[in-house]
Design an enzyme around this catalytic site. Structure first.
Site, PDB file in Angstrom:
ATOM      1  N   LYS A 291       0.915  -1.167   0.056  1.00 33.50           N
ATOM      2  CA  LYS A 291       0.029   0.115  -0.118  1.00 33.50           C
ATOM      3  C   LYS A 291       0.822   1.274   0.197  1.00 33.50           C
ATOM      4  O   LYS A 291       1.980   1.186   0.629  1.00 33.50           O
ATOM      5  CB  LYS A 291      -0.881   0.172   1.249  1.00 33.50           C
ATOM      6  CG  LYS A 291      -2.580  -0.155   1.037  1.00 33.50           C
ATOM      7  CD  LYS A 291      -3.116  -0.320   2.187  1.00 33.50           C
ATOM      8  CE  LYS A 291      -4.605   0.511   1.973  1.00 33.50           C
ATOM      9  NZ  LYS A 291      -5.556  -0.198   2.932  1.00 33.50           N
ATOM     10  N   GLU A 380     -19.754  -7.516   8.953  1.00 36.37           N
ATOM     11  CA  GLU A 380     -20.584  -6.979   9.717  1.00 36.37           C
ATOM     12  C   GLU A 380     -21.589  -7.842  10.465  1.00 36.37           C
ATOM     13  O   GLU A 380     -22.033  -7.810  11.537  1.00 36.37           O
ATOM     14  CB  GLU A 380     -21.353  -6.191   8.911  1.00 36.37           C
ATOM     15  CG  GLU A 380     -20.657  -4.587   8.595  1.00 36.37           C
ATOM     16  CD  GLU A 380     -19.530  -4.664   7.292  1.00 36.37           C
ATOM     17  OE1 GLU A 380     -19.832  -5.959   6.618  1.00 36.37           O
ATOM     18  OE2 GLU A 380     -18.676  -4.036   7.293  1.00 36.37           O
ATOM     19  N   ARG A 408     -25.585  -4.581   5.840  1.00 36.54           N
ATOM     20  CA  ARG A 408     -25.284  -5.829   5.645  1.00 36.54           C
ATOM     21  C   ARG A 408     -25.763  -6.963   6.645  1.00 36.54           C
ATOM     22  O   ARG A 408     -25.764  -8.326   6.506  1.00 36.54           O
ATOM     23  CB  ARG A 408     -23.501  -5.930   5.891  1.00 36.54           C
ATOM     24  CG  ARG A 408     -23.105  -5.398   4.432  1.00 36.54           C
ATOM     25  CD  ARG A 408     -22.753  -6.735   3.597  1.00 36.54           C
ATOM     26  NE  ARG A 408     -22.362  -6.182   2.179  1.00 36.54           N
ATOM     27  CZ  ARG A 408     -21.185  -6.327   1.793  1.00 36.54           C
ATOM     28  NH1 ARG A 408     -20.248  -6.535   2.416  1.00 36.54           N
ATOM     29  NH2 ARG A 408     -20.946  -5.763   0.426  1.00 36.54           N
TER      30      ARG A 408
HETATM   31  C1  LIG Z   1     -19.088  -3.727   3.918  1.00 34.58           C
HETATM   32  C2  LIG Z   1     -17.955  -2.838   3.993  1.00 34.58           C
HETATM   33  N1  LIG Z   1     -17.168  -2.773   5.427  1.00 34.58           N
HETATM   34  C3  LIG Z   1     -16.297  -1.765   5.524  1.00 34.58           C
HETATM   35  C4  LIG Z   1     -15.674  -0.940   4.417  1.00 34.58           C
HETATM   36  C5  LIG Z   1     -14.884  -0.043   4.738  1.00 34.58           C
HETATM   37  N2  LIG Z   1     -13.499  -0.225   3.880  1.00 34.58           N
HETATM   38  C6  LIG Z   1     -13.385   0.134   2.786  1.00 34.58           C
HETATM   39  S1  LIG Z   1     -11.768  -0.266   2.152  1.00 34.58           S
HETATM   40  C7  LIG Z   1     -11.396  -1.402   3.388  1.00 34.58           C
HETATM   41  C8  LIG Z   1     -10.457  -1.894   3.686  1.00 34.58           C
HETATM   42  C9  LIG Z   1     -10.031  -2.904   2.616  1.00 34.58           C
HETATM   43  O1  LIG Z   1      -9.214  -3.876   2.498  1.00 34.58           O
HETATM   44  P1  LIG Z   1      -8.400  -4.549   1.129  1.00 34.58           P
HETATM   45  O2  LIG Z   1      -9.539  -5.331   0.520  1.00 34.58           O
HETATM   46  O3  LIG Z   1      -7.337  -5.296   1.770  1.00 34.58           O
HETATM   47  O4  LIG Z   1      -8.133  -3.418   0.232  1.00 34.58           O
HETATM   48  P2  LIG Z   1      -6.870  -2.377   0.461  1.00 34.58           P
HETATM   49  O5  LIG Z   1      -7.298  -0.903   0.940  1.00 34.58           O
HETATM   50  O6  LIG Z   1      -5.974  -2.799   1.668  1.00 34.58           O
HETATM   51  O7  LIG Z   1      -6.339  -2.106  -0.875  1.00 34.58           O
HETATM   52  C10 LIG Z   1     -12.711  -1.067   4.438  1.00 34.58           C
HETATM   53  C11 LIG Z   1     -12.687  -1.878   5.661  1.00 34.58           C
HETATM   54  C12 LIG Z   1     -16.427  -1.389   3.169  1.00 34.58           C
HETATM   55  N3  LIG Z   1     -16.103  -0.433   2.089  1.00 34.58           N
HETATM   56  N4  LIG Z   1     -17.421  -2.211   2.843  1.00 34.58           N
END
Ligand SMILES: Cc1ncc(C[n+]2csc(CCOP(=O)(O)OP(=O)(O)O)c2C)c(N)n1
Length: 644
Positions: A291, A380, A408
């Site tokens: 990242k 969730e 969700r």
């Molecule tokens: C259902 C849901 N819960 C929480 C989020 C908030 N959220 C956005 S990005 C993220 C992290 C995602 O991590 P990853 O898939 O590993 O992607 P990265 O940012 O590390 O590239 C979260 C928790 C979301 N978008 N959707």
């Protein structure tokens, strides 16, 4: 909107669509990646938005569009916060500075914005199911050439729906490639057993050595003609059974697993993607990325902070609004500080978050009381049922979920918590219009979908003191499920650490008495009413105002007296008008056969796009100007009718 032009670099300036990209020589892809990365840094540092995730997938984005025939081939980004490079390469380069701005580009892929955005996203972990749907649709249409690619992060992979998608896809013979973008991070550090498992594969020396050899052979498989599939299978199963045994998670779900590979090496990536095109059936390519890659301050800094840093000085890496408690504080910080205060006096309290540790400010509790704080991953449904299980044992979980994400877990709220009348406290952050994240993230519907659930107390604070008092009240005695919903952003008080007091459930607060017109507010719009009534007073108009605090149970005693005293009732909520708080007042008036006029302010029956919260509140008529307008229009109409 300011029209500042950002430098695009020699290659990027010539690329408007992936077709232009495909004309480049493979050796030019690292240079293009560099330019793309710089453009993202230049724009996001001045315009804001998600950051680290998009930088981490620059090479992957370039390689996918280079090898696959998008938009014919279907590419789905999970969550979509990492898709800035994709937007820039797919016809939106010059508009990119309008990203997340009012009337500008959406911060997430959106079908109405571009033919390259095959699936609307924002909430996580949908990509495998959606892409599988597309791949089976192709099969139904007897199309065997179309490729279907899901790019999903290791954080998003922790959600139940991602597993459900894998489970289904593994049993279907479709042309599906899942690219696992593994950077060991969600917004906060990744959690759970899957993280350990992925780290295990990525660091296994024996496996990686064997894999490298195997890839040399696999690299040539496309030249083996009709036998390619068989040969590939043999090579893979050779290394996987000797090194990983039968326990490869993805293999056990009937996926063919490839990787892990360096997700920043365009040469390697393009070669592998080209090879995988020729391998039919469900496959997973495990890419290791970083990242914030390529921007030294993000690489060396705290990746959580660089997930969405706000504006920053790109030369020095200084984040212009660093995360600290401001005055007035953000509601999330009031929550984060208050839960620690309460947990110190009540040993039964725990904190639960589905992957929004820092976003909810529960990171403070994690630092101070790690044994009583649970980040359960992007899960969730699990967070709610896990909290329910805790509550059966007398624990009081404060389950903090963004309003939009609790959608969700609706069944879990009803089936696992409310029917059993369990004492789970739902702290719903980001209630109402959230601003730049837009339609996928507004917490618009919670009052409407919660107030119909029996046993559930539905509340919303008007300010920091209300929030603290509600949190205090929710843990003071066993009351069954209790939801406390508050908005994104700042509160209104510099002095916010009041001595907490127990509130009477279902009791509204009278703010002021007026003459003809009363405003009933729920939540933070009560502050807009205060502003409006000050301005109206200057014009000689005095309105009544009640801060209702509870949508359920409603303060019926107060409502009876309100209906008798005021002809006109204005309701205001930062929530949907259909079925929300205002609707509950209409029901009350009708069921009790009163004849009051009820005028409702709130979110209309359509999806609201992105912009600042102020812009969106203005669009929806949820601010002091809208209240004044409503009051004046009522006065004008009643004078006209009196005159008539
Ligand atoms: C259902 C849901 N819960 C929480 C989020 C908030 N959220 C956005 S990005 C993220 C992290 C995602 O991590 P990853 O898939 O590993 O992607 P990265 O940012 O590390 O590239 C979260 C928790 C979301 N978008 N959707």
């Amino acid at each position: 909107m300011d029209n500042k032009k950002y430098k695009q670099g020699d290659l990027l300036s010539k690329i408007n669509t992936p077709e232009d990209l495909r004309k480049l020589d493979k050796t030019q892809l690292p240079q293009l990646s560099k330019e793309l990365r710089r453009y993202i840094v230049d724009v996001v540092s001045e315009k804001g938005g998600h950051f680290g995730a998009s930088l981490g997938v620059v090479e992957l984005t370039v390689a996918i569009h280079y090898i696959f025939n998008t938009p014919y081939d279907q590419l789905v980004w999970d969550v979509g916060h990492q898709a800035y490079g994709h937007k820039i390469l797919t016809g939106r380069k010059n508009q990119f500075p309008t990203n997340r701005k009012y009337k500008g580009l959406s911060g997430f892929p959106k079908r109405t914005e571009s033919i390259y955005d095959t699936f609307g996203v924002g909430h996580s972990s949908t990509s495998i199911s959606a892409t599988l749907g597309m791949s089976l649709a192709s099969k139904i249409k007897k199309n065997t050439t179309k490729q279907h690619i899901a790019v999903i992060g290791d954080g998003a992979m922790t959600a139940g729906i991602a597993f459900e998608g894998l489970n289904h896809a593994g049993a279907e013979d479709t042309n599906l490639l899942v690219i696992l973008n593994d950077n060991c991070m969600s917004i906060d550090p990744a959690v759970g057993a899957l993280k350990e498992y992925l780290a295990g594969i990525s660091t296994s020396k024996i496996y990686n050595k064997a894999r490298k050899k195997a890839w040399k052979i696999l690299g040539k498989i496309s030249k083996f003609g009709p036998n390619a599939q068989k040969i590939a299978k043999k090579v893979e199963s050779g290394i996987k059974t000797t090194v990983l045994g039968e326990s490869n998670y993805f293999e056990s779900l009937n996926f063919r697993y490839f990787g892990p590979i360096d997700g920043h090496n365009t040469e390697h990536l393009t070669q592998i993607l080209e090879d995988l095109k020729n391998i039919h059936g469900p496959k997973i390519l495990h890419c290791i990325t970083e990242k914030g890659k390529g921007y030294e301050f993000a690489e060396e800094g705290n990746p959580t902070q660089w997930h969405a840093p706000g504006l920053f000085n790109k030369e020095t890496g200084e984040i212009l609004a660093p995360k600290k408690i401001i005055s007035p504080p953000k509601y999330q910080d009031v929550f984060g500080e208050t839960i620690i205060e309460l947990a110190k006096i009540n040993n039964n309290i725990i904190g639960v978050t589905p992957a929004m540790l820092s976003g909810s400010s529960l990171d403070k509790m994690m630092d101070e009381m790690p044994e009583r704080t649970y980040d359960v991953g992007i899960a969730e449904q699990h967070a709610v049922t896990f909290s329910a299980g805790m509550a059966t044992q007398g624990i009081i979980p404060f389950c903090n979920i963004y309003s939009t994400f609790i959608q969700r877990a609706y069944d879990q709220v009803i089936h696992d918590v409310a029917i059993q009348n369990l004492n789970v406290v739902f702290c719903l952050d980001r209630g109402g219009l959230v601003g730049a994240d837009g339609a996928t993230h507004h917490g618009a519907f919670d009052y409407a979908f919660l107030r119909c659930i029996p046993n559930l107390i539905v509340s919303a604070p008007m300010d920091e003191h209300d929030l603290r008092n509600l949190m205090y009240t929710a843990q003071k005695k066993t009351r069954g499920p209790f939801s406390i919903r508050y908005p994104r952003g700042k509160g209104v008080r510099n002095e916010w650490r009041n001595k907490m007091e127990e509130l009477t459930i279902g009791k509204a607060k009278k703010i002021q008495v007026g003459k003809e017109i009363v405003v009933l507010s729920i939540g933070h719009p009560g502050n807009f009413v205060k502003q409006a009534s000050k301005k109206l007073e200057k014009k000689g108009i005095s309105i009544g105002h009640y801060n209702m605090i509870f949508v359920k149970p409603l303060d019926e005693k107060t409502l009876h007296s309100v209906c008798k005293k005021y002809n006109n009732i204005i309701t205001i909520e930062d929530g949907c008008l259909k079925g929300g708080f205002g609707s509950s007042i209409l029901e009350f008036v009708s069921e009790n056969k009163y004849s009051n006029q009820v005028h409702r302010l709130g979110i209309p029956d359509r999806f609201i796009d992105h912009g600042t919260q102020e812009e969106l509140w203005a669009e929806c008529g949820i601010n002091s100007t809208a209240i004044i307008k409503e009051v004046e229009s009522i006065i004008q109409k009643s004078q006209i009718s009196q005159a008539g």
